[in-house]
Scaffold this active site. Structure first.
Site, PDB file in Angstrom:
ATOM      1  N   SER A 172      17.073 -14.719  -1.355  1.00 13.77           N
ATOM      2  CA  SER A 172      17.135 -14.793  -2.808  1.00 13.77           C
ATOM      3  C   SER A 172      16.482 -13.527  -3.339  1.00 13.77           C
ATOM      4  O   SER A 172      15.323 -13.272  -3.065  1.00 13.77           O
ATOM      5  CB  SER A 172      16.390 -16.021  -3.317  1.00 13.77           C
ATOM      6  N   ARG A 173      17.260 -12.715  -4.068  1.00 16.22           N
ATOM      7  CA  ARG A 173      16.752 -11.385  -4.419  1.00 16.22           C
ATOM      8  C   ARG A 173      15.894 -11.388  -5.671  1.00 16.22           C
ATOM      9  O   ARG A 173      15.146 -10.468  -5.892  1.00 16.22           O
ATOM     10  CB  ARG A 173      17.911 -10.403  -4.584  1.00 16.22           C
ATOM     11  N   VAL A 174      15.993 -12.391  -6.521  1.00 14.35           N
ATOM     12  CA  VAL A 174      15.167 -12.367  -7.731  1.00 14.35           C
ATOM     13  C   VAL A 174      14.290 -13.602  -7.907  1.00 14.35           C
ATOM     14  O   VAL A 174      13.332 -13.582  -8.647  1.00 14.35           O
ATOM     15  CB  VAL A 174      16.008 -12.192  -9.021  1.00 14.35           C
ATOM     16  N   ASP A 180      23.027 -12.726  -6.598  1.00 16.61           N
ATOM     17  CA  ASP A 180      21.648 -12.279  -6.383  1.00 16.61           C
ATOM     18  C   ASP A 180      21.051 -12.859  -5.107  1.00 16.61           C
ATOM     19  O   ASP A 180      19.833 -12.909  -4.957  1.00 16.61           O
ATOM     20  CB  ASP A 180      20.769 -12.698  -7.566  1.00 16.61           C
TER      21      ASP A 180
END
Ligand code: ATP
Ligand code: MG
Length: 500
Positions: free
Chosen positions: A365-367, A340
């Site tokens: 950081s995608r989430v 992620d």
């Protein structure tokens, strides 16, 4: 003449048939037809499953990895010296698994779950398969709690949430392991169980790491699973799965777990060695075709469970080593696409003294943003943009001498930010320290300080506020929010510090 009549014979035969013990023939036994390099080919076991454990006559265990028309191929979990052509092999009908339990916390074990720290037997509570299906969508919930690394550059710009998978990637000796270790040290008192899986590393590096953890009292909540470079490739191959099995034991009890896989490049190399020996066709960079699945099925098991299942989580920090910063080779691209987000560490930055050497442009950081506390979100607002502007301007103004005041100010602010993001090993910053630092930086408090003295100034001011105005830090930790009043109080405190 015989005294037994035909009727007698029939009744005896009937009884024989009725009482025939069907179990007797079920123990499937085969024999070795070829052995070498930690691999054995076995003839005569027809119904073995993929991943099943088989036992050789001398007690060594193997795991079925290849099922062909007339034979099966298996990897050995021990030395092949006692095994030769014709050695008997028995099916166990069990998939590979390891014993698990609370007793493992604080211990150092190998990939089979056996202690290697000389502190005696580990009491097991349960036994879990090393390969387990990942929780489905329904069983999960979205990431909503931060996993604080204590490293300012990560927590502010690339936050990690519990249940997230964040890759740490970079060349050799750029501080990858250090980030993972600092994160483990920062989990003290936060109720997170940490599992560090060392794959294909030197035993001496692992020993050093263990002593670091011990020194900071972090071994009390950590399990170290080691398969060193000198161990068979088969053990290196199963070690991350075995570690995850332990993690799952705790996750399904509703606990939070942090898994570190150090590193998956070496894991892929071990798997490549096994695959080539099993005569599977080599593909790109000589890795077998299923090397993506090797890591995806591992990292899919990290998740945040929903409340009905106890709300536990596994957060994964896989580590991948690159060659000369090349993130586009096979294993890096695979793992980047599975995770992620990634924290990209750069040699140039590292040698320029920027440690941790996080490349702000390439990391993401995608989430995690969803898991960031309100306080951190507000405080870290523009830091990424400021740094990006600084980097561009730095290149532009490298050779020019007369700069206008505005540009000078922006350059100074960028330099100060870079300086603030430097952090020595094993010095995690708590939430309120990070929030106060960012808040002061955003309000240009550090810009008037000489760049070289910024770190010292930061340390002094944080200590001053904690001592003189402890309620500020307390309120940030308690409410996890940064109100305008708090910002004002922080700035006031900074003025007080300056005019001492
Ligand atoms: P390898 O590729 O060998 O696994 P690595 O990328 O894991 O290396 P580390 O072993 O974590 O790198 O760190 C390399 C060296 O850099 C170590 O000697 C460590 O002490 C030093 N180092 C790492 N981070 C920092 C830091 N923030 N401040 C000072 N020194 C650091
Ligand atoms: Mg390392």
């Amino acid at each position: 003449m015989s005294a037994i009549s035909a009727a007698d014979i029939i009744s005896i035969l009937k009884a024989e048939v009725e009482n025939y013990n069907w179990d007797a023939g079920e123990q499937e036994v085969g024999s070795v037809i070829w052995v070498g390099d930690g691999i054995a080919t076995i003839y005569g076991i027809d119904h073995a499953m993929y991943g099943e454990i088989v036992v050789f006559d001398n007690g060594v265990k193997g795991m079925v990895q290849d099922i062909r028309r007339n034979e099966i191929g298996c990897i050995l979990f021990g030395s092949d010296t006692g095994i030769k052509e014709g050695t008997k092999v028995t099916r166990t009908k069990k998939k590979a698994g390891i014993p698990v339990g609370e007793g493992y916390i604080g211990r150092i074990i190998n990939a089979l779950g056996e202690p290697v720290d000389g502190k005696g037997e580990i009491p097991a509570k349960d036994y879990r398969p090393i390969e387990e299906e990942a929780p489905g969508i329904i069983q999960r919930r979205s990431v909503n709690t931060p996993l604080e690394t204590g490293i300012l550059s990560i927590d502010s710009m690339f936050p990690i949430g519990r249940g997230q998978r964040e890759l740490i990637i970079g060349d050799r000796q750029t501080g990858k392991t250090s980030i993972a270790v600092d994160t483990i040290i920062n989990q003290k008192g936060k109720g997170v169980i940490c599992i560090y899986v060392a794959i294909g590393q030197k035993a001496s590096s692992v020993a050093k790491l263990v002593s670091t953890l011990e020194h900071h009292g972090a071994l009390d909540y950590t399990i170290v699973l080691v398969s060193t470079a000198s161990e068979p490739a088969s053990l290196q191959y199963i070690s991350p799965y075995a570690g995850t099995a332990l993690g799952e034991y705790f996750m399904y009890q509703g606990k939070d777990v942090l898994m570190v896989y150090d590193d998956l490049s070496k894991h892929a190399v071990a798997y490549r060695a096994l695959s080539l020996l099993l005569e599977r066709p080599p593909g790109r960079e000589a890795y077998p075709g299923d090397v993506f699945y090797l890591h995806s099925r591992l990292l899919e098991r990290s998740s945040r469970l929903n409340d009905e299942l106890g709300g536990g989580s596994i957060t994964a920090l896989p580590i991948v080593e690159t060659q000369a910063g090349d993130v586009s080779s096979y294993i890096p691209t695979n793992v980047i696409s599975i995770t992620d987000g990634q924290i990209f560490l750069e040699s140039d930055l590292f040698f320029a003294g920027m440690r941790p050497a996080v490349n702000v442009g390439l990391s993401v950081s995608r989430v995690g943003g969803a898991a960031q506390t309100k306080a951190m979100k507000k405080a870290s607002g523009s830091i990424r943009i400021d740094l990006a502007q600084y980097r561009e301007m730095e290149v532009f103004t490298q050779f020019s001498s007369d700069l206008d005041d505005n540009t000078k100010q922006q350059l100074q602010h960028g330099k100060v930010l870079m300086e603030l993001l430097k952090q020595p090993l094993a010095h995690p910053l708590s939430l309120h320290e990070q929030v106060m630092t960012l808040c002061l930086a955003n309000n240009r408090v550090f810009d008037s300080v000489e760049v070289k003295k910024v770190k010292e100034y930061q340390k002094g001011i944080l200590e001053f506020i904690d001592r003189k105005h402890p309620q500020i830090g307390f309120e940030i930790e308690e409410k996890k929010a940064l109100t305008d009043e708090l910002v004002e109080q922080i700035i006031e405190a900074a003025k007080e510090y300056k005019s001492r």
